[in-house]
Design a protein around this motif. Structure first.
Motif, short mmCIF file in Angstrom:
data_model
loop_
_atom_site.label_atom_id
_atom_site.label_comp_id
_atom_site.label_asym_id
_atom_site.label_seq_id
_atom_site.Cartn_x
_atom_site.Cartn_y
_atom_site.Cartn_z
N UNK A 158 0.82 -1.20 0.00
CA UNK A 158 0.00 0.00 0.00
C UNK A 158 0.86 1.26 0.00
N UNK A 159 2.04 1.16 0.61
CA UNK A 159 2.92 2.31 0.80
C UNK A 159 4.36 1.87 0.57
N UNK A 160 5.15 2.75 -0.02
CA UNK A 160 6.60 2.56 -0.10
C UNK A 160 7.22 3.91 0.23
N UNK A 161 8.33 3.88 0.99
CA UNK A 161 9.01 5.15 1.24
C UNK A 161 10.52 4.99 1.23
N UNK A 175 16.21 2.36 -10.81
CA UNK A 175 14.96 2.51 -11.55
C UNK A 175 13.74 2.17 -10.73
N UNK A 176 13.81 2.38 -9.42
CA UNK A 176 12.67 2.06 -8.55
C UNK A 176 11.96 3.31 -8.07
N UNK A 177 11.94 4.33 -8.88
CA UNK A 177 11.25 5.56 -8.53
C UNK A 177 9.76 5.46 -8.76
N UNK A 178 9.02 6.50 -8.42
CA UNK A 178 7.56 6.45 -8.52
C UNK A 178 7.07 6.20 -9.94
N UNK A 179 7.77 6.69 -10.94
CA UNK A 179 7.32 6.49 -12.32
C UNK A 179 7.25 5.01 -12.67
N UNK A 180 8.22 4.21 -12.22
CA UNK A 180 8.25 2.77 -12.49
C UNK A 180 7.28 2.04 -11.57
N UNK A 181 7.31 2.37 -10.29
CA UNK A 181 6.50 1.65 -9.30
C UNK A 181 5.01 1.87 -9.55
N UNK A 227 1.06 4.44 -2.35
CA UNK A 227 1.47 5.77 -1.88
C UNK A 227 2.98 5.74 -1.83
N UNK A 228 3.63 6.63 -2.58
CA UNK A 228 5.09 6.65 -2.68
C UNK A 228 5.60 7.88 -1.95
N UNK A 229 6.36 7.66 -0.89
CA UNK A 229 6.86 8.78 -0.08
C UNK A 229 8.37 8.89 -0.15
N UNK A 230 8.84 10.10 -0.15
CA UNK A 230 10.28 10.38 -0.11
C UNK A 230 10.55 11.40 0.97
N UNK A 231 11.52 11.06 1.82
CA UNK A 231 11.95 12.00 2.85
C UNK A 231 13.27 12.60 2.41
N UNK A 232 13.27 13.89 2.25
CA UNK A 232 14.51 14.57 1.86
C UNK A 232 14.71 15.77 2.77
#
Length: 149
Positions: free
Chosen positions: A79-82, A93-99, A107-112
């Protein structure tokens, strides 16, 4: 896996430092089924690392096509990946565009530290960097005797 308000929610966590493990721990504490993807040969979650509690982990060499495919398979049912490591955003190549092509509901989250765009978006950020940029670091100590962090 667990009980709580997030019971039944499946989360994939890419191992990182700082807020990432803490977020995974909290999600797990709230009942989510969290699987952490560790780097092959990395340190993983040591028994003394309280932020590693409550979740399973799997080590993968994301430079290998079979590992990338295995990771994508995990994400198909999640359900979620971060991600919590700016240097690995979109690694292998495991960014949101591919996933999102494999699982459009995830839900694709990135903490920066520096945001998704801008001149520092791909730079690693740490507390010392943030307080230096704001000017607050200059106020710590004196010119001839700065206080170490």
């Amino acid at each position: 896996m667990g009980q709580g308000p997030l019971s039944g929610v499946k989360v994939i966590e890419f191992a990182g430092i700082g807020p990432g493990p803490f977020c995974g721990m909290l999600l797990s504490d709230l009942g989510a089924d969290v699987v952490r993807i560790d780097r092959k040969g990395g340190r993983g979650g040591a028994p003394s690392d309280i932020t590693a509690r409550g979740r399973r982990s799997v080590a993968m060499d994301l430079k290998q096509p079979a590992a990338i495919e295995a990771c994508l398979k995990l994400m198909e049912g999640a359900d979620v990946v971060f991600e919590a490591s700016v240097r690995r955003h979109g690694a292998a190549g495991l960014g949101p565009d591919v996933v999102l092509k494999r699982n459009p509901k995830i839900v694709f989250g990135r903490m920066t530290g520096w945001g998704q765009t801008g001149p520092w978006s791909q730079a690693a950020g740490h507390d010392m960097n943030y307080i230096a940029v704001t000017g607050a670091l200059h106020a710590i100590g004196t010119d001839d005797k700065p206080v170490p962090r």
